[in-house]
Design a protein around this motif. Structure first.
Motif, PDB file in Angstrom:
ATOM      1  N   UNK A 125       0.799  -1.228   0.000  1.00 45.84           N
ATOM      2  CA  UNK A 125       0.000   0.000   0.000  1.00 45.84           C
ATOM      3  C   UNK A 125       0.824   1.267   0.000  1.00 45.84           C
ATOM      4  N   UNK A 126       2.150   1.197  -0.194  1.00 49.25           N
ATOM      5  CA  UNK A 126       2.980   2.392  -0.245  1.00 49.25           C
ATOM      6  C   UNK A 126       2.732   3.144  -1.550  1.00 49.25           C
ATOM      7  N   UNK A 127       2.764   4.468  -1.450  1.00 51.59           N
ATOM      8  CA  UNK A 127       2.524   5.292  -2.627  1.00 51.59           C
ATOM      9  C   UNK A 127       3.809   5.436  -3.442  1.00 51.59           C
ATOM     10  N   UNK A 128       3.638   5.410  -4.748  1.00 52.21           N
ATOM     11  CA  UNK A 128       4.781   5.476  -5.665  1.00 52.21           C
ATOM     12  C   UNK A 128       5.105   6.946  -5.959  1.00 52.21           C
ATOM     13  N   UNK A 129       5.680   7.622  -4.971  1.00 57.19           N
ATOM     14  CA  UNK A 129       5.996   9.045  -5.097  1.00 57.19           C
ATOM     15  C   UNK A 129       7.490   9.324  -5.088  1.00 57.19           C
ATOM     16  N   UNK A 130       8.329   8.288  -5.054  1.00 56.53           N
ATOM     17  CA  UNK A 130       9.767   8.477  -5.038  1.00 56.53           C
ATOM     18  C   UNK A 130      10.375   8.403  -3.659  1.00 56.53           C
ATOM     19  N   UNK A 131       9.551   8.416  -2.632  1.00 54.83           N
ATOM     20  CA  UNK A 131      10.079   8.300  -1.272  1.00 54.83           C
ATOM     21  C   UNK A 131      10.440   6.854  -0.943  1.00 54.83           C
ATOM     22  N   UNK A 132       9.840   5.937  -1.638  1.00 56.30           N
ATOM     23  CA  UNK A 132      10.094   4.518  -1.424  1.00 56.30           C
ATOM     24  C   UNK A 132      10.579   3.921  -2.740  1.00 56.30           C
ATOM     25  N   UNK A 133      11.411   2.925  -2.623  1.00 57.81           N
ATOM     26  CA  UNK A 133      11.955   2.263  -3.805  1.00 57.81           C
ATOM     27  C   UNK A 133      10.920   1.305  -4.396  1.00 57.81           C
ATOM     28  N   UNK A 134      10.702   1.448  -5.690  1.00 53.86           N
ATOM     29  CA  UNK A 134       9.766   0.592  -6.416  1.00 53.86           C
ATOM     30  C   UNK A 134      10.517  -0.140  -7.509  1.00 53.86           C
ATOM     31  N   UNK A 135       9.992  -1.292  -7.891  1.00 48.30           N
ATOM     32  CA  UNK A 135      10.583  -2.097  -8.967  1.00 48.30           C
ATOM     33  C   UNK A 135       9.477  -2.802  -9.726  1.00 48.30           C
ATOM     34  N   UNK A 136       9.814  -3.297 -10.898  1.00 49.51           N
ATOM     35  CA  UNK A 136       8.854  -4.041 -11.720  1.00 49.51           C
ATOM     36  C   UNK A 136       9.506  -5.316 -12.217  1.00 49.51           C
ATOM     37  N   UNK A 137       8.656  -6.266 -12.583  1.00 48.96           N
ATOM     38  CA  UNK A 137       9.119  -7.549 -13.103  1.00 48.96           C
ATOM     39  C   UNK A 137       9.145  -7.477 -14.625  1.00 48.96           C
ATOM     40  N   UNK A 138      10.286  -7.810 -15.194  1.00 49.17           N
ATOM     41  CA  UNK A 138      10.457  -7.684 -16.642  1.00 49.17           C
ATOM     42  C   UNK A 138       9.590  -8.665 -17.416  1.00 49.17           C
ATOM     43  N   UNK A 139       9.217  -9.794 -16.786  1.00 45.69           N
ATOM     44  CA  UNK A 139       8.431 -10.792 -17.504  1.00 45.69           C
ATOM     45  C   UNK A 139       6.968 -10.407 -17.676  1.00 45.69           C
ATOM     46  N   UNK A 140       6.328  -9.922 -16.599  1.00 43.90           N
ATOM     47  CA  UNK A 140       4.892  -9.621 -16.646  1.00 43.90           C
ATOM     48  C   UNK A 140       4.586  -8.139 -16.573  1.00 43.90           C
ATOM     49  N   UNK A 141       5.500  -7.311 -16.051  1.00 43.34           N
ATOM     50  CA  UNK A 141       5.280  -5.872 -15.984  1.00 43.34           C
ATOM     51  C   UNK A 141       4.585  -5.392 -14.724  1.00 43.34           C
ATOM     52  N   UNK A 142       4.346  -6.260 -13.749  1.00 40.21           N
ATOM     53  CA  UNK A 142       3.700  -5.844 -12.498  1.00 40.21           C
ATOM     54  C   UNK A 142       4.678  -5.026 -11.663  1.00 40.21           C
ATOM     55  N   UNK A 143       4.145  -4.003 -10.985  1.00 43.83           N
ATOM     56  CA  UNK A 143       4.955  -3.063 -10.213  1.00 43.83           C
ATOM     57  C   UNK A 143       4.685  -3.273  -8.730  1.00 43.83           C
ATOM     58  N   UNK A 144       5.766  -3.366  -7.938  1.00 43.20           N
ATOM     59  CA  UNK A 144       5.671  -3.536  -6.486  1.00 43.20           C
ATOM     60  C   UNK A 144       6.719  -2.649  -5.824  1.00 43.20           C
ATOM     61  N   UNK A 145       6.540  -2.445  -4.543  1.00 45.90           N
ATOM     62  CA  UNK A 145       7.569  -1.775  -3.757  1.00 45.90           C
ATOM     63  C   UNK A 145       8.645  -2.798  -3.392  1.00 45.90           C
ATOM     64  N   UNK A 146       9.849  -2.300  -3.206  1.00 52.12           N
ATOM     65  CA  UNK A 146      10.946  -3.189  -2.845  1.00 52.12           C
ATOM     66  C   UNK A 146      10.722  -3.819  -1.471  1.00 52.12           C
ATOM     67  N   UNK A 147      10.010  -3.114  -0.612  1.00 50.60           N
ATOM     68  CA  UNK A 147       9.713  -3.657   0.703  1.00 50.60           C
ATOM     69  C   UNK A 147       8.817  -4.880   0.596  1.00 50.60           C
ATOM     70  N   UNK A 148       7.874  -4.868  -0.329  1.00 52.99           N
ATOM     71  CA  UNK A 148       6.967  -6.007  -0.489  1.00 52.99           C
ATOM     72  C   UNK A 148       7.717  -7.248  -0.953  1.00 52.99           C
ATOM     73  N   UNK A 149       8.685  -7.071  -1.868  1.00 53.03           N
ATOM     74  CA  UNK A 149       9.444  -8.215  -2.354  1.00 53.03           C
ATOM     75  C   UNK A 149      10.397  -8.760  -1.296  1.00 53.03           C
ATOM     76  N   UNK A 150      10.864  -7.891  -0.398  1.00 53.88           N
ATOM     77  CA  UNK A 150      11.779  -8.355   0.642  1.00 53.88           C
ATOM     78  C   UNK A 150      11.029  -9.026   1.792  1.00 53.88           C
ATOM     79  N   UNK A 151       9.889  -8.465   2.177  1.00 47.68           N
ATOM     80  CA  UNK A 151       9.152  -9.027   3.311  1.00 47.68           C
ATOM     81  C   UNK A 151       8.438 -10.312   2.929  1.00 47.68           C
ATOM     82  N   UNK A 152       7.864 -10.346   1.738  1.00 43.26           N
ATOM     83  CA  UNK A 152       7.146 -11.536   1.281  1.00 43.26           C
ATOM     84  C   UNK A 152       7.987 -12.167   0.177  1.00 43.26           C
TER      85      UNK A 152
END
Length: 305
Positions: A125-152
């Motif tokens: 639920x973090x907002x994509x405003x540049x305060x938090x690191x975001x990334x996307x998956x090259x295969x499907x194009x889905x966008x997540x925060x880096x925190x979500x990929x590290x915690x889960x």
């Protein structure tokens, strides 16, 4: 010493020191990176794509750039690594329900909250405003925060379930070190794809090479009738073929030398042929009968009574 009006200048007004480095406003920089296209400098609007270095673009701006690669474009360097539309990935972004856009500030009398963003992380639920690191998956194009990929930690996408590897995770608008690492991975990936393309030959080339090989290879040699040993025939058939050739030649001893060496001579009486076939030769027992012993042939027709 004074100036006009009796003023006395100070030292910093007369001696020019080094120029101060202009500092970029961080808030303005974040707004430019996350809300505007890197290529056309227009507001980001769907469909939004990202390159392998993590920069955001409008898809129509990338298509126009690929169609018209003129040297006059000042911003062409920002997309010089994009060679085709396959080098960008269309992003699947999650809208922020609290985003109102420009509707709440039509008169200009309301404070713009720069912390509010158009898109959010669908997991945390973090907002994509540049305060938090975001990334996307090259295969499907889905966008997540880096925190979500590290915690889960998982090996499949949280939204669509597509499997991915660490090489497929690309940071959006990362630091200088992140961009250098992504560029190295991009060059390695393209080199690997180029080598695989060279190793895989197209079907037309393979068929042509096979056809040329068949033309160059000599065909099967014709087997001469007198050389039975050089041919690949079954050795069991050699004794049966030898008497036939001798019988057709009239049993002449001079012609028997043409038969294959080592072939066993047998009489037609000892062969496995039918009696009707054996009766054609003089060695048959029916040919040794006298005229008195032989039967007379009588033809019966329907007109004889």
């Amino acid at each position: 010493m004074g100036c006009d009006g009796g003023t006395i200048p100070k030292r910093h007004e007369l001696v020019k020191g080094p120029k101060k480095v202009e500092k970029v406003d961080k808030d303005a920089e974040l707004v430019a990176q996350w809300n505007y296209c890197t290529l056309s400098q227009e507001i980001l609007r769907r469909p939004i794509v990202a390159c392998e270095l993590g920069r955001l673009y409008n898809k129509d701006a990338v298509i126009e750039f690929l169609l018209d690669k003129s040297a006059e474009k000042a911003l062409g360097k920002a997309a010089s690594h994009i060679k085709s539309i396959k080098n960008v990935t269309e992003l699947k972004l999650s809208d922020n329900p609290a985003w109102e856009g420009d509707k709440g500030n039509t008169k200009g009398d309301k404070h713009d909250d720069l912390q509010r963003a158009r898109f959010i992380c669908p997991v945390v639920g973090l907002e994509m405003n540049g305060r938090h690191r975001f990334c996307f998956l090259r295969g499907c194009g889905c966008v997540f925060s880096e925190r979500a990929l590290k915690e889960i930690k998982t090996e499949v996408c949280h939204t669509c379930g597509t499997a991915f590897q660490d090489d497929d995770v690309i940071v959006l608008n990362g630091t200088k070190e992140d961009v250098e690492e992504l560029q190295t991975r991009m060059e390695e990936r393209r080199l690997r794809a180029r080598l695989e393309k060279k190793t895989k030959k197209p079907k037309g080339v393979e068929c042509a090479s096979k056809a040329g090989a068949t033309e160059e290879c000599p065909g099967p040699s014709k087997v001469k009738p007198g050389r039975a040993e050089e041919s690949g025939s079954d050795p069991k058939e050699k004794p049966a073929s030898a008497p036939k050739s001798a019988a057709t030649n009239g049993g002449a001893p001079g012609k028997a030398g043409k038969a294959a060496p080592g072939a066993v001579k047998r009489s037609i009486a000892d062969s496995e042929e039918s009696e009707a076939y054996k009766s054609l030769f003089t060695t048959h027992s029916s040919a040794k009968r006298s005229k008195e012993e032989s039967a007379h042939w009588v033809t019966h027709t329907s007109y004889c009574f």
